[in-house]
Design a protein around this motif. Structure first.
Motif, PDB file in Angstrom:
ATOM      1  N   ARG A  49       0.917  -1.199   0.120  1.00 15.64           N
ATOM      2  CA  ARG A  49      -0.010   0.040   0.094  1.00 15.64           C
ATOM      3  C   ARG A  49       0.798   1.148  -0.013  1.00 15.64           C
ATOM      4  O   ARG A  49       0.530   2.158  -0.785  1.00 15.64           O
ATOM      5  N   GLU A  50       2.027   1.318   0.735  1.00 11.05           N
ATOM      6  CA  GLU A  50       3.066   2.420   0.873  1.00 11.05           C
ATOM      7  C   GLU A  50       3.594   2.638  -0.777  1.00 11.05           C
ATOM      8  O   GLU A  50       3.567   3.801  -1.046  1.00 11.05           O
ATOM      9  N   ALA A  51       3.959   1.341  -1.239  1.00 13.43           N
ATOM     10  CA  ALA A  51       4.651   1.580  -2.648  1.00 13.43           C
ATOM     11  C   ALA A  51       3.573   2.290  -3.461  1.00 13.43           C
ATOM     12  O   ALA A  51       3.831   2.979  -4.410  1.00 13.43           O
ATOM     13  N   ALA A  52       2.306   1.771  -3.675  1.00 14.61           N
ATOM     14  CA  ALA A  52       1.380   2.477  -4.295  1.00 14.61           C
ATOM     15  C   ALA A  52       1.078   3.867  -4.233  1.00 14.61           C
ATOM     16  O   ALA A  52       0.786   4.857  -4.887  1.00 14.61           O
ATOM     17  N   ALA A  53       0.964   4.203  -2.730  1.00 15.75           N
ATOM     18  CA  ALA A  53       0.998   5.513  -2.411  1.00 15.75           C
ATOM     19  C   ALA A  53       2.005   6.471  -2.726  1.00 15.75           C
ATOM     20  O   ALA A  53       1.762   7.728  -3.215  1.00 15.75           O
ATOM     21  N   VAL A  54       3.204   6.085  -2.648  1.00 18.45           N
ATOM     22  CA  VAL A  54       4.362   6.982  -3.074  1.00 18.45           C
ATOM     23  C   VAL A  54       4.933   6.904  -4.603  1.00 18.45           C
ATOM     24  O   VAL A  54       5.668   7.565  -5.082  1.00 18.45           O
ATOM     25  N   CYS A  55       4.138   6.188  -5.385  1.00 19.41           N
ATOM     26  CA  CYS A  55       4.369   5.969  -6.821  1.00 19.41           C
ATOM     27  C   CYS A  55       4.172   7.286  -7.544  1.00 19.41           C
ATOM     28  O   CYS A  55       2.704   7.690  -7.696  1.00 19.41           O
ATOM     29  N   PRO A  56       5.104   8.144  -7.991  1.00 18.94           N
ATOM     30  CA  PRO A  56       4.454   9.392  -8.590  1.00 18.94           C
ATOM     31  C   PRO A  56       3.681   9.284  -9.955  1.00 18.94           C
ATOM     32  O   PRO A  56       2.925  10.234 -10.525  1.00 18.94           O
ATOM     33  N   ALA A  57       3.794   8.270 -10.854  1.00 15.92           N
ATOM     34  CA  ALA A  57       2.962   7.958 -11.934  1.00 15.92           C
ATOM     35  C   ALA A  57       1.882   7.310 -11.560  1.00 15.92           C
ATOM     36  O   ALA A  57       0.888   6.914 -12.606  1.00 15.92           O
ATOM     37  N   LEU A  58       1.561   6.865 -10.248  1.00 17.04           N
ATOM     38  CA  LEU A  58       0.318   5.897 -10.035  1.00 17.04           C
ATOM     39  C   LEU A  58       0.209   4.657 -10.874  1.00 17.04           C
ATOM     40  O   LEU A  58      -1.045   4.598 -11.384  1.00 17.04           O
TER      41      LEU A  58
END
Length: 64
Positions: A49-58
Protein backbone atom coordinates in the motif's frame (compact mmCIF):
# COMPACT_ATOMS: atom_id res chain seq x y z
CA UNK A 1 -4.79 -8.73 -2.03
CA UNK A 2 -3.97 -8.63 -5.72
CA UNK A 3 -1.73 -6.12 -7.49
CA UNK A 4 -1.83 -4.89 -11.05
CA UNK A 5 0.59 -2.46 -12.67
CA UNK A 6 0.61 -0.24 -15.74
CA UNK A 7 4.25 -0.47 -16.78
CA UNK A 8 3.63 1.80 -19.79
CA UNK A 9 3.15 4.73 -17.38
CA UNK A 10 6.12 3.86 -15.12
CA UNK A 11 8.75 6.61 -14.79
CA UNK A 12 11.35 4.30 -13.20
CA UNK A 13 11.81 6.27 -9.99
CA UNK A 14 12.18 3.11 -7.88
CA UNK A 15 10.16 4.18 -4.84
CA UNK A 16 8.10 1.00 -5.07
CA UNK A 17 11.25 -1.11 -4.74
CA UNK A 18 12.37 0.88 -1.70
CA UNK A 19 8.94 0.44 -0.06
CA UNK A 20 8.37 -3.24 -0.92
CA UNK A 21 11.49 -4.96 -2.30
CA UNK A 22 10.00 -8.44 -1.94
CA UNK A 23 7.10 -7.51 -4.23
CA UNK A 24 8.62 -5.07 -6.74
CA UNK A 25 11.85 -4.82 -8.71
CA UNK A 26 13.14 -2.82 -11.68
CA UNK A 27 14.38 -3.97 -15.07
CA UNK A 28 18.13 -3.62 -15.47
CA UNK A 29 17.99 -1.97 -18.89
CA UNK A 30 15.57 0.87 -18.20
CA UNK A 31 14.44 0.79 -14.56
CA UNK A 32 10.80 0.04 -15.38
CA UNK A 33 8.77 -1.64 -12.65
CA UNK A 34 8.68 -5.43 -12.47
CA UNK A 35 6.02 -7.12 -10.37
CA UNK A 36 7.57 -10.05 -8.51
CA UNK A 37 4.47 -11.12 -6.60
CA UNK A 38 0.97 -10.36 -7.92
CA UNK A 39 -0.64 -11.87 -4.80
CA UNK A 40 1.69 -10.95 -1.95
CA UNK A 41 1.35 -12.49 1.51
CA UNK A 42 -0.55 -10.59 4.17
CA UNK A 43 2.64 -9.52 5.94
CA UNK A 44 3.55 -7.46 2.84
CA UNK A 45 0.19 -5.63 2.62
CA UNK A 46 1.27 -2.42 4.37
CA UNK A 47 4.46 -2.17 2.31
CA UNK A 48 2.51 -2.69 -0.92
CA UNK A 49 0.00 0.00 0.00
CA UNK A 50 2.87 2.36 0.78
CA UNK A 51 4.52 1.59 -2.57
CA UNK A 52 1.28 2.39 -4.39
CA UNK A 53 0.89 5.63 -2.44
CA UNK A 54 4.42 6.92 -3.11
CA UNK A 55 4.47 6.07 -6.83
CA UNK A 56 4.59 9.43 -8.66
CA UNK A 57 3.03 7.94 -11.80
CA UNK A 58 0.34 5.98 -9.90
CA UNK A 59 1.05 2.79 -11.86
CA UNK A 60 0.33 0.38 -8.98
CA UNK A 61 -3.25 -0.66 -8.27
CA UNK A 62 -4.04 -2.64 -5.14
CA UNK A 63 -7.18 -4.78 -5.27
CA UNK A 64 -8.24 -5.67 -1.72
Amino acid sequence: MRITIDEDKCVACGQCVVAAPEVFDQREEDGILVLLEANPPADQADAVREAAAVCPALVITVHE
